[in-house]
Design an enzyme around this catalytic site. Structure first.
Site, PDB file in Angstrom:
ATOM      1  N   GLY A 143     -10.517  -0.723   2.613  1.00 26.82           N
ATOM      2  CA  GLY A 143     -10.173  -0.663   1.260  1.00 26.82           C
ATOM      3  C   GLY A 143     -11.434  -2.241   1.369  1.00 26.82           C
ATOM      4  CG  HIS A 200     -11.546  -2.050   9.693  1.00 27.98           C
ATOM      5  ND1 HIS A 200     -10.796  -2.180  10.901  1.00 27.98           N
ATOM      6  CD2 HIS A 200     -10.497  -2.371   8.133  1.00 27.98           C
ATOM      7  CE1 HIS A 200      -9.499  -2.952  10.232  1.00 27.98           C
ATOM      8  NE2 HIS A 200      -9.395  -3.266   8.768  1.00 27.98           N
ATOM      9  CB  ILE A 259      -0.986   0.005   1.530  1.00 30.47           C
ATOM     10  CG1 ILE A 259      -2.212  -0.691   1.235  1.00 30.47           C
ATOM     11  CG2 ILE A 259      -1.877   1.563   1.279  1.00 30.47           C
ATOM     12  CD1 ILE A 259      -3.086  -1.549   1.979  1.00 30.47           C
ATOM     13  CG  ASP A 300       9.360  -0.605   5.624  1.00 31.56           C
ATOM     14  OD1 ASP A 300       8.138  -0.724   5.302  1.00 31.56           O
ATOM     15  OD2 ASP A 300       9.935  -1.553   6.645  1.00 31.56           O
ATOM     16  CD  GLU A 329     -12.379  -1.564  13.094  1.00 31.96           C
ATOM     17  OE1 GLU A 329     -12.207  -2.464  12.887  1.00 31.96           O
ATOM     18  OE2 GLU A 329     -11.162  -1.177  13.382  1.00 31.96           O
ATOM     19  CB  SER A 345      -1.929   0.884   8.958  1.00 30.38           C
ATOM     20  OG  SER A 345      -1.396   0.894  10.389  1.00 30.38           O
ATOM     21  CG  ASP A 366     -10.923   2.660   7.380  1.00 26.98           C
ATOM     22  OD1 ASP A 366     -12.158   3.625   7.502  1.00 26.98           O
ATOM     23  OD2 ASP A 366     -10.600   1.707   6.794  1.00 26.98           O
TER      24      ASP A 366
END
Length: 409
Positions: free
Chosen positions: A291, A288, A158, A177, A265, A235, A260
């Protein structure tokens, strides 16, 4: 194809796309569906007799859940992350795990870009004012994204694609990273997170769900960001201290944020939701759904269901996240045997010696290892079209065996 009178059972939870149901049904599975997530107790009650389990991000498959059944062959995570599954326990039980690492990448990238533009242009605040009957036509606080510096934390599938799209919009791109990654386009790697935070005026997180990422972004990181920066997390919910984010938004240090994912949740549509970030006008909250586009869910349904089918019916483990990976062509007229075992010297020698002692000829064999685990797929020539009596039980009794089975070739 399995015996139609003894069809394998697939249980799909959390509104997995109908393409997955169609694919598995066509392959000979009895498919059972459940609209929402299941808690561990519900899952334990539902799993006996189920060979294939499909979940998304909310259902948690624990060691206790896995220990409650001997029937399960594979789990499909119809999403990117697999941190909701105890992968070590799945491996110990001989259960293959698959996910969809690429299918919704574009959908996440597009939402990130949309939210960056919306926050830079203060669209959420303008929208609130207009719905309240307030006309405020001004450029105060509204900026183009062209020329801004985007800092991407996590440069995987991503993050790297977002890098390309953001650069096409005229943004300068930095990334950080923990592993060395090839920079795409004009993106520049930063040696540390602090270096990225010191230069970027928009920061977006795209890290994975490993335990080491828990709490990685908190008060110190928000304080290190440039004044009036924008922050996004699409993420994992547990990587960010949202109470600290709220304080920095309220102080004005963070100009806006988009979130998100959350540490806790709701399990089902319509369940109540709460967060420290509710009520902030310049914070975009989404459930969420980064995607969750029709295109992504179709692709995920096909991709992950296909992996489950191929493993259950042919023993193929390509792109499994926990087992050694093997793809083996069909050999008509053979009987295929899979053997997952502890990767110690002599394990395969014992397996092959046992087959020879029972007069079973090996027509083809592949072995792959992954850490402490080995996986062998063996096509055997059996005159009667089936393994001689007692062979499978003898293989199961080999001390190193984790699981073994006959699959259609």
């Amino acid at each position: 194809m399995p015996d139609p009178t003894h069809r394998p059972v697939a249980l799909l939870l959390e509104n997995i796309h109908p393409h997955a149901v169609e694919l598995l049904s066509t392959a000979g599975f009895e498919v059972r569906t459940h609209a929402g997530a299941m808690d561990p107790a519900e899952l334990q009650a539902a799993l006996p007799g189920v060979q294939v389990l499909g979940i998304r991000s909310t259902t948690h498959v624990t060691r206790e859940v896995l220990a409650s059944t001997d029937d399960l062959l594979a789990i499909g995570a119809f999403c990117i992350g697999t941190n909701q599954i105890d992968l070590a326990a799945a491996t110990d039980q001989g259960v293959a795990v698959f996910n969809a690492p690429f299918s919704n990448t574009r959908s996440v990238v597009e939402l990130a870009v949309a939210e960056i533009i919306a926050l830079a242009r203060r669209l959420t605040e303008r929208d609130d004012q207009m719905h309240a009957g307030v006309w405020d036509k001004s450029a105060d606080g509204a900026h183009e994204v062209r020329g801004r510096t985007l800092g991407i934390v996590g440069y995987g599938n991503i993050g790297s694609q977002l890098s390309v799209v953001a650069e096409a919009l005229g943004m300068r791109v930095l990334f950080y990273d923990t592993t060395e990654k090839l920079a795409l386009g004009n993106a520049r790697a930063c040696a540390s997170l602090d270096e990225l935070l010191a230069e970027a005026d928009t920061v977006t997180l795209h890290v994975d769900g490993r335990d080491g990422n828990a709490g990685m972004f908190g008060a110190a990181q928000f304080a290190a960001m440039r004044p009036r920066s924008i922050f996004l997390n699409l993420s994992r919910g547990f990587v960010v201290d949202y109470a600290a984010l709220r304080r920095h938004v309220e102080s004005g240090h963070i100009a806006g944020a988009a979130v998100d994912v959350f540490p806790s949740e709701p399990r089902r549509k319509g369940d109540p939701f709460d967060s420290e970030l509710r009520g902030l006008r310049n914070v975009i909250l989404t459930p969420h759904v980064a995607g969750s586009t029709a295109e992504a869910q179709q692709d995920i349904g096909r991709f992950t269901a296909g992996k489950l089918r191929d493993y259950a019916l042919a023993g193929t483990t390509t792109l499994s996240v926990n087992l050694p990976q093997i793809t083996m062509d069909d050999r008509p007229g053979t009987v295929r045997v899979t053997h997952l075992h502890h990767n110690v010297p002599g394990a395969m020698a014992r397996v092959n010696q046992l087959l020879a002692e029972h007069g079973v000829n090996i027509e083809g064999q592949l072995l792959s290892t992954r850490g402490a685990v080995g996986y062998a797929v063996t096509d055997t020539g059996c005159p009667a079209g089936r393994l001689p009596e007692g062979v499978l039980a003898a293989l199961a009794a080999v001390p190193e065996t984790i699981s073994t089975r006959v699959v259609p070739a």
